[in-house]
Design a protein around this motif. Structure first.
Motif, PDB file in Angstrom:
ATOM      1  N   MET A 216     116.281  16.146 103.053  1.00  0.00           N
ATOM      2  CA  MET A 216     116.819  15.817 101.731  1.00  0.00           C
ATOM      3  C   MET A 216     118.341  15.838 101.746  1.00  0.00           C
ATOM      4  O   MET A 216     119.001  14.988 101.129  1.00  0.00           O
ATOM      5  CB  MET A 216     116.291  16.787 100.671  1.00  0.00           C
ATOM      6  CG  MET A 216     116.980  16.645  99.315  1.00  0.00           C
ATOM      7  SD  MET A 216     116.316  17.715  98.027  1.00  0.00           S
ATOM      8  CE  MET A 216     115.007  16.665  97.395  1.00  0.00           C
ATOM      9  N   THR A 217     118.934  16.788 102.448  1.00  0.00           N
ATOM     10  CA  THR A 217     120.389  16.890 102.460  1.00  0.00           C
ATOM     11  C   THR A 217     121.013  15.676 103.157  1.00  0.00           C
ATOM     12  O   THR A 217     122.060  15.180 102.734  1.00  0.00           O
ATOM     13  CB  THR A 217     120.839  18.182 103.161  1.00  0.00           C
ATOM     14  OG1 THR A 217     120.442  18.148 104.540  1.00  0.00           O
ATOM     15  CG2 THR A 217     120.229  19.407 102.497  1.00  0.00           C
TER      16      THR A 217
ATOM     17  N   ARG B 102     119.476  12.662 103.489  1.00  0.00           N
ATOM     18  CA  ARG B 102     119.099  11.438 102.791  1.00  0.00           C
ATOM     19  C   ARG B 102     119.904  11.222 101.513  1.00  0.00           C
ATOM     20  O   ARG B 102     120.263  10.091 101.172  1.00  0.00           O
ATOM     21  CB  ARG B 102     117.602  11.513 102.465  1.00  0.00           C
ATOM     22  CG  ARG B 102     116.955  10.215 102.063  1.00  0.00           C
ATOM     23  CD  ARG B 102     115.439  10.359 102.008  1.00  0.00           C
ATOM     24  NE  ARG B 102     115.000  11.289 100.995  1.00  0.00           N
ATOM     25  CZ  ARG B 102     114.297  12.392 101.227  1.00  0.00           C
ATOM     26  NH1 ARG B 102     113.974  12.722 102.453  1.00  0.00           N
ATOM     27  NH2 ARG B 102     113.928  13.175 100.234  1.00  0.00           N
ATOM     28  N   LEU B 103     120.198  12.308 100.814  1.00  0.00           N
ATOM     29  CA  LEU B 103     120.833  12.199  99.501  1.00  0.00           C
ATOM     30  C   LEU B 103     122.243  12.781  99.453  1.00  0.00           C
ATOM     31  O   LEU B 103     122.909  12.718  98.417  1.00  0.00           O
ATOM     32  CB  LEU B 103     119.961  12.895  98.445  1.00  0.00           C
ATOM     33  CG  LEU B 103     118.525  12.356  98.314  1.00  0.00           C
ATOM     34  CD1 LEU B 103     117.754  13.156  97.269  1.00  0.00           C
ATOM     35  CD2 LEU B 103     118.523  10.876  97.957  1.00  0.00           C
TER      36      LEU B 103
ATOM     37  N   VAL C  47     123.091  15.874  99.482  1.00  0.00           N
ATOM     38  CA  VAL C  47     123.135  17.110  98.690  1.00  0.00           C
ATOM     39  C   VAL C  47     123.412  18.277  99.633  1.00  0.00           C
ATOM     40  O   VAL C  47     122.743  18.410 100.658  1.00  0.00           O
ATOM     41  CB  VAL C  47     121.797  17.326  97.951  1.00  0.00           C
ATOM     42  CG1 VAL C  47     121.845  18.589  97.109  1.00  0.00           C
ATOM     43  CG2 VAL C  47     121.443  16.117  97.099  1.00  0.00           C
TER      44      VAL C  47
END
Length: 254
Positions: free
Chosen positions: A101-102, A104-105, A107
């Motif tokens: 997630m970090t 890909r986005l 964040v």
């Protein structure tokens, strides 16, 4: 228990024919893989610990009404499970931003999410387990809308329960992966049950006080002391007594 015919070997487990129709024996290996099998290694005692940790958590989930494939632990590395038709979907629950997630986005790792996020991935190593939507799942017939409703409802309950279990022992449940399967009874009725395992292999677990990683990220990122992290999770759950060897967690299993 006598060795039976091998049916399948995966990255973390080997499945053997069970003693009764509709059952399998799952043997937990010490093999470790990461990045879709691009990184390989061995975590000494991992199979023993994951077998016992998964047993502990599956039994707790059964107590709150979550149906699972788990029947009983047989020995240090093996457990008896129900044979299920695995739904080729990996269900990932994210409570805190980490992992893919970090990337890909964009964040920052460790960012608390405003609510838990559930993601779906197509279980296919050759394709790199691509992220998919509910529309993909129903369009390709991997699961029906009712199946999705069933395993989503179970997933949210599992997340609430496990978050509380780990919070009680000073561990933050960052994210985790679940797999589900179908069991057909003699009347042809279908039931969705939790399958696979729940362990530091498929959960991200951080120490609440220090932020130290206590899961397979220690292997992925070459952080060292992987065995110690898995053992610490087992100790906090009350499975591995302080100062005891891995043999101490065998208990009264057959």
């Amino acid at each position: 228990m006598a060795r039976r015919r091998q049916l399948y070997e995966g990255k973390a487990k080997v499945l053997f024919e069970g003693p009764e129709p509709g059952t399998l024996v799952a043997h937990f290996k010490d093999d470790a893989t990461a990045f879709n099998n691009q990184k390989r290694g061995t975590i000494t005692g991992k199979g023993v610990l994951n077998n016992r940790i998964s047993e502990f958590l599956m039994l707790r989930l059964h107590e709150i009404g979550i149906p699972t494939h788990f029947i009983r632990r047989l020995n240090m590395r093996e457990q008896l499970i129900r044979e299920v038709e695995i739904i080729p979907i990996e269900v990932v629950v994210r409570n805190v931003a980490a992992g893919s997630m970090t990337k890909r986005l964009g964040v920052p790792e460790g960012t608390a999410l405003p609510r838990s996020i559930v993601e779906f991935y197509y279980k296919n190593d050759e394709l790199g387990d691509p992220m998919i939507t509910e529309e993909h799942i129903t369009a390709f017939g991997w699961a029906s809308p009712q199946d999705i409703d069933d395993f989503l409802a179970m997933t949210l309950r599992i997340n609430d329960f496990l978050t509380g279990v780990f919070l009680g022992i000073g561990i933050k449940l960052i994210d985790f992966k679940l797999e589900f399967g179908r069991i057909y009874d003699e009347n042809g009725d279908v039931r969705i049950v939790l399958a696979d395992e729940i362990s530091p292999d498929n959960c991200r677990l951080w120490d609440i006080a220090t932020g130290e990683k206590m899961d397979k990220d220690r292997f992925r990122r070459d952080l060292g002391n992987v065995e110690g992290a898995y053992q610490e999770v087992a100790r906090r759950l009350g499975i591995l007594p302080e100062g005891a060897s891995l043999e101490a967690i065998d208990g009264d299993a057959e």
